[in-house]
Design an enzyme around this catalytic site. Sequence first.
Site, mmCIF file in Angstrom:
data_model
loop_
_atom_site.group_PDB
_atom_site.id
_atom_site.type_symbol
_atom_site.label_atom_id
_atom_site.label_comp_id
_atom_site.label_asym_id
_atom_site.label_seq_id
_atom_site.Cartn_x
_atom_site.Cartn_y
_atom_site.Cartn_z
ATOM 1 N N GLY A 1 0.843 -1.191 0.000
ATOM 2 C CA GLY A 1 0.000 0.000 0.000
ATOM 3 C C GLY A 1 0.879 1.242 0.000
ATOM 4 O O GLY A 1 1.928 1.277 -0.644
ATOM 5 N N GLN B 1 2.923 2.821 2.295
ATOM 6 C CA GLN B 1 4.325 2.648 2.697
ATOM 7 C C GLN B 1 4.971 1.461 1.988
ATOM 8 O O GLN B 1 6.137 1.505 1.615
ATOM 9 C CB GLN B 1 4.432 2.444 4.211
ATOM 10 C CG GLN B 1 4.277 3.706 5.018
ATOM 11 C CD GLN B 1 5.371 4.723 4.750
ATOM 12 O OE1 GLN B 1 6.526 4.377 4.497
ATOM 13 N NE2 GLN B 1 5.017 5.988 4.775
ATOM 14 N N SER C 1 -3.455 -5.441 -4.728
ATOM 15 C CA SER C 1 -2.047 -5.139 -4.436
ATOM 16 C C SER C 1 -1.144 -6.185 -5.069
ATOM 17 O O SER C 1 -0.083 -5.871 -5.610
ATOM 18 C CB SER C 1 -1.795 -5.117 -2.933
ATOM 19 O OG SER C 1 -2.496 -4.057 -2.352
ATOM 20 N N ASP D 1 -2.529 -0.845 10.478
ATOM 21 C CA ASP D 1 -2.219 -1.258 11.848
ATOM 22 C C ASP D 1 -3.281 -2.189 12.433
ATOM 23 O O ASP D 1 -2.964 -3.104 13.172
ATOM 24 C CB ASP D 1 -2.066 -0.012 12.736
ATOM 25 C CG ASP D 1 -0.868 0.803 12.290
ATOM 26 O OD1 ASP D 1 0.252 0.267 12.322
ATOM 27 O OD2 ASP D 1 -1.053 1.958 11.859
ATOM 28 N N GLU D 2 -4.539 -1.940 12.089
ATOM 29 C CA GLU D 2 -5.623 -2.689 12.729
ATOM 30 C C GLU D 2 -5.760 -4.119 12.207
ATOM 31 O O GLU D 2 -6.495 -4.913 12.783
ATOM 32 C CB GLU D 2 -6.947 -1.913 12.633
ATOM 33 C CG GLU D 2 -7.459 -1.656 11.236
ATOM 34 C CD GLU D 2 -6.815 -0.445 10.558
ATOM 35 O OE1 GLU D 2 -5.840 0.124 11.088
ATOM 36 O OE2 GLU D 2 -7.302 -0.088 9.473
ATOM 37 N N GLN E 1 -2.809 -5.897 11.416
ATOM 38 C CA GLN E 1 -1.490 -6.519 11.578
ATOM 39 C C GLN E 1 -1.477 -7.673 12.593
ATOM 40 O O GLN E 1 -0.849 -8.708 12.357
ATOM 41 C CB GLN E 1 -0.451 -5.475 11.993
ATOM 42 C CG GLN E 1 -0.041 -4.569 10.846
ATOM 43 C CD GLN E 1 1.082 -3.623 11.225
ATOM 44 O OE1 GLN E 1 1.700 -3.765 12.279
ATOM 45 N NE2 GLN E 1 1.340 -2.646 10.380
ATOM 46 N N HIS F 1 5.292 1.766 12.438
ATOM 47 C CA HIS F 1 4.548 2.467 13.487
ATOM 48 C C HIS F 1 4.533 1.531 14.690
ATOM 49 O O HIS F 1 4.418 0.312 14.529
ATOM 50 C CB HIS F 1 3.132 2.786 12.994
ATOM 51 C CG HIS F 1 2.254 3.490 13.998
ATOM 52 N ND1 HIS F 1 2.740 4.443 14.871
ATOM 53 C CD2 HIS F 1 0.934 3.378 14.266
ATOM 54 C CE1 HIS F 1 1.729 4.884 15.622
ATOM 55 N NE2 HIS F 1 0.633 4.251 15.279
ATOM 56 N N GLU G 1 -1.620 13.320 15.389
ATOM 57 C CA GLU G 1 -2.704 13.206 14.404
ATOM 58 C C GLU G 1 -4.055 13.545 15.018
ATOM 59 O O GLU G 1 -4.925 14.098 14.347
ATOM 60 C CB GLU G 1 -2.691 11.835 13.712
ATOM 61 C CG GLU G 1 -2.958 10.657 14.586
ATOM 62 C CD GLU G 1 -2.405 9.342 14.014
ATOM 63 O OE1 GLU G 1 -1.553 9.377 13.114
ATOM 64 O OE2 GLU G 1 -2.833 8.271 14.483
ATOM 65 N N GLU H 1 -11.144 30.837 2.340
ATOM 66 C CA GLU H 1 -10.539 31.473 3.514
ATOM 67 C C GLU H 1 -10.094 30.455 4.562
ATOM 68 O O GLU H 1 -9.014 30.588 5.136
ATOM 69 C CB GLU H 1 -11.567 32.449 4.125
ATOM 70 C CG GLU H 1 -10.994 33.499 5.017
ATOM 71 C CD GLU H 1 -9.895 34.318 4.359
ATOM 72 O OE1 GLU H 1 -8.817 34.380 4.962
ATOM 73 O OE2 GLU H 1 -10.089 34.881 3.247
#
EC number: 1.1.1.86
Length: 337
Positions: free
Chosen positions: A26, A28, A52, A82-83, A85, A107, A194, A226
């Site tokens: 993905g 990274q 992928s 991360d969720e 892994q 991370h 973040e 603005e």
Amino acid sequence: MAKVYYAKDADLKHLEGKTVAVVGYGSQGHAQVQNLRDSGVDVVIGLRKGNSWDRAEKDGFTVQPVAEAVKQADVVQLLMPDEVQANVYQNEVAPHLKAGAALFFSHGFNIHFEQIVPPKDVDVVLIAPKGPGHLVRRVFAEGFGVPALIAVQQDATGKAKDLGLAYAEGIGATRAGVIETSFQEETETDLFGEQSVLCGGVSELVKNGFETLTEAGYQPEIAYFECLHELKLIVDLMYEGGLAGMRYSVSDTAEYGDYMSGHRVVGPASREAMKAVLKEIQDGSFARKWIEENKNGRREFNRIAEAEKNHPIEEVGSKLRKTMAWIDESEKETIKQ
Ligand code: NDP
Ligand code: MG
Ligand code: MG
């Protein structure tokens, strides 16, 4: 003063004769593995069949199911969301990890919050580029590098730091600087940044500004320019010259208004809220909530994401951006934390 490593401190020879398995292709994953390949490192990609997989093959890589890629790897870099892994680690990585291999992360979340507990006989290293994946690739291809953080959680071989620095060299990070940290510091500061400033804080600031102007009867297009569009121009000035550089560049009226009003908008109440957010990160309650949310099918996440997509600022923004040809579509996907 933070310890910073550069090219002179790193040696790619620590990766010689070794195979690096990058799991995930993905944001990274595609960037790190392409940079490693260009640096002469022997890489394979671990994936499941799907988009992928097809893309990685098209880009000329050897792609294998995760378990197969891990079996032959001396370094395994986990670059899935991360969720997911912990699950993939449990079922497809851990059973096949060689003794003396190294487990790499970009991370610290899963190690710091003990969602992944590696065996004692592997090195556990963090190489976290401080930039979105697409920049990690683009900047490398231009001959430069995105800075990174390095941390060693477990040094089973006595060579974990050398290996980490070699990997950082391979992805180009030592061209810019690699700062030493711990999994804990990286995880907690990343989540805090973040939530409070980069994603959460800025989004709410933008929306509140937009709503305040439109509720007062000003045109949404003006409010969009603005409160959202101009933000990039201001942030670019900060990026180049700090707050002082930005204040030098804006008018004195803007600078005076900044000093008079900024702290009224983001003041002591926000500081207290930031401290509360930090505490929930430090005591693990944010992580527990996010892990639970994923187990429950992300009901709250999906509900809020849907509502946010329908905010009036998105409607006016999507119309206006279509008229701005210089906003390159490919740049938009790089805005991923
Ligand atoms: P992405 O969301 O881009 O990763 C998606 C990749 O993971 C895809 O290739 C996907 O394959 C694969 N994947 C998902 N589920 C599985 C699975 N069950 N088995 C095998 N492969 C799977 O992740 P990021 O690159 O954003 O993040 C990777 C890591 O890097 C994270 O730890 C993140 O915190 C960290 N990081 C990310 C940054 C960024 O710029 N995005 C910045 C710094 C750190 P498929 O197509 O099959 O779904
Ligand atoms: Mg993050
Ligand atoms: Mg102005």
